[in-house]
Scaffold this motif. Structure first.
Motif, mmCIF file in Angstrom:
data_model
loop_
_atom_site.group_PDB
_atom_site.id
_atom_site.type_symbol
_atom_site.label_atom_id
_atom_site.label_comp_id
_atom_site.label_asym_id
_atom_site.label_seq_id
_atom_site.Cartn_x
_atom_site.Cartn_y
_atom_site.Cartn_z
ATOM 1 N N ASN A 15 0.801 -1.225 0.000
ATOM 2 C CA ASN A 15 0.000 0.000 0.000
ATOM 3 C C ASN A 15 0.834 1.276 0.000
ATOM 4 O O ASN A 15 0.281 2.362 -0.023
ATOM 5 N N TYR A 16 2.159 1.167 0.077
ATOM 6 C CA TYR A 16 3.018 2.355 0.135
ATOM 7 C C TYR A 16 3.094 3.010 -1.219
ATOM 8 O O TYR A 16 3.243 2.317 -2.222
ATOM 9 N N PRO A 17 2.990 4.298 -1.303
ATOM 10 C CA PRO A 17 2.610 5.241 -0.258
ATOM 11 C C PRO A 17 1.098 5.470 -0.260
ATOM 12 O O PRO A 17 0.496 5.603 -1.309
ATOM 13 N N ASP A 18 0.531 5.517 0.916
ATOM 14 C CA ASP A 18 -0.906 5.760 1.004
ATOM 15 C C ASP A 18 -1.218 7.127 1.608
ATOM 16 O O ASP A 18 -2.366 7.423 1.918
ATOM 17 N N LYS A 19 -0.193 7.958 1.750
ATOM 18 C CA LYS A 19 -0.370 9.334 2.201
ATOM 19 C C LYS A 19 0.798 10.156 1.647
ATOM 20 O O LYS A 19 1.789 9.589 1.178
ATOM 21 N N PRO A 20 0.694 11.482 1.671
ATOM 22 C CA PRO A 20 1.777 12.317 1.133
ATOM 23 C C PRO A 20 3.118 12.057 1.833
ATOM 24 O O PRO A 20 3.174 11.703 3.005
ATOM 25 N N ILE A 21 4.186 12.244 1.069
ATOM 26 C CA ILE A 21 5.553 12.054 1.553
ATOM 27 C C ILE A 21 6.202 13.429 1.689
ATOM 28 O O ILE A 21 6.034 14.285 0.821
ATOM 29 N N ARG A 22 6.940 13.626 2.762
ATOM 30 C CA ARG A 22 7.661 14.882 2.984
ATOM 31 C C ARG A 22 9.108 14.692 2.555
ATOM 32 O O ARG A 22 9.784 13.785 3.013
ATOM 33 N N LEU A 23 9.582 15.571 1.668
ATOM 34 C CA LEU A 23 10.981 15.575 1.251
ATOM 35 C C LEU A 23 11.645 16.778 1.902
ATOM 36 O O LEU A 23 11.443 17.917 1.484
ATOM 37 N N VAL A 24 12.413 16.537 2.957
ATOM 38 C CA VAL A 24 13.069 17.615 3.692
ATOM 39 C C VAL A 24 14.328 18.023 2.928
ATOM 40 O O VAL A 24 15.185 17.201 2.626
ATOM 41 N N ILE A 25 14.402 19.308 2.624
ATOM 42 C CA ILE A 25 15.572 19.895 1.978
ATOM 43 C C ILE A 25 16.244 20.744 3.055
ATOM 44 O O ILE A 25 15.696 21.768 3.459
ATOM 45 N N PRO A 26 17.420 20.323 3.554
ATOM 46 C CA PRO A 26 17.995 20.974 4.730
ATOM 47 C C PRO A 26 18.746 22.275 4.440
ATOM 48 O O PRO A 26 19.714 22.597 5.119
ATOM 49 N N TYR A 27 18.297 23.003 3.445
ATOM 50 C CA TYR A 27 18.895 24.284 3.082
ATOM 51 C C TYR A 27 17.790 25.252 2.719
ATOM 52 O O TYR A 27 16.682 24.845 2.371
ATOM 53 N N PRO A 28 18.072 26.565 2.761
ATOM 54 C CA PRO A 28 17.044 27.548 2.410
ATOM 55 C C PRO A 28 16.644 27.466 0.935
ATOM 56 O O PRO A 28 17.400 26.940 0.108
ATOM 57 N N PRO A 29 15.480 27.992 0.596
ATOM 58 C CA PRO A 29 15.029 27.987 -0.794
ATOM 59 C C PRO A 29 15.976 28.781 -1.702
ATOM 60 O O PRO A 29 16.592 29.742 -1.277
#
Length: 115
Positions: free
Chosen positions: A11-25
């Motif tokens: 069932n993966y993924p069954d909800k939104p995934i967060r992609l953390v970008i460890p730097y400023p935009p």
């Protein structure tokens, strides 16, 4: 080590995934991270949300990912070459964070000097 059940894998993924970008935009990691989030969203048929958490040479975002549940719904987009060196260069930072993060894949390699 926690192993997900077969039904969880199917069932993966069954909800939104967060992609953390460890730097400023606006930087290179942010631009590549946003492109990867867009392409992953298409491939997985699930929303992948870029989340910039800049500061402390990428360690704020890495710490956040390390403290997240190990369920595959929080990913870290970061240049891996510098992360293992951070605990050595910054004495206040421990290597515990890196021990909690598993490498999923290498999206690109950088070349510091090309002739």
């Amino acid at each position: 080590m926690h192993r997900p059940s077969n039904s969880a894998i199917k069932n993966y993924p069954d909800k939104p995934i967060r992609l953390v970008i460890p730097y400023p935009p606006g930087g290179a990691t942010d631009v590549i991270g946003r492109i990867m989030a867009q392409e992953l969203s298409k491939s997985l048929n699930q929303q992948v949300v870029p989340d910039n958490r800049g500061g402390d040479s990428g360690n704020i975002g890495a710490d956040m990912v390390a403290k997240s549940p190990a369920d595959g719904y929080t990913l870290l987009m970061g240049p891996s070459p510098h992360m293992p060196l951070t605990p050595i260069l910054i004495k206040t930072r421990s290597s515990t964070t890196l021990k909690k993060i598993s490498h999923l894949l290498m999206w690109w390699e950088s070349c510091l000097s090309c002739l």
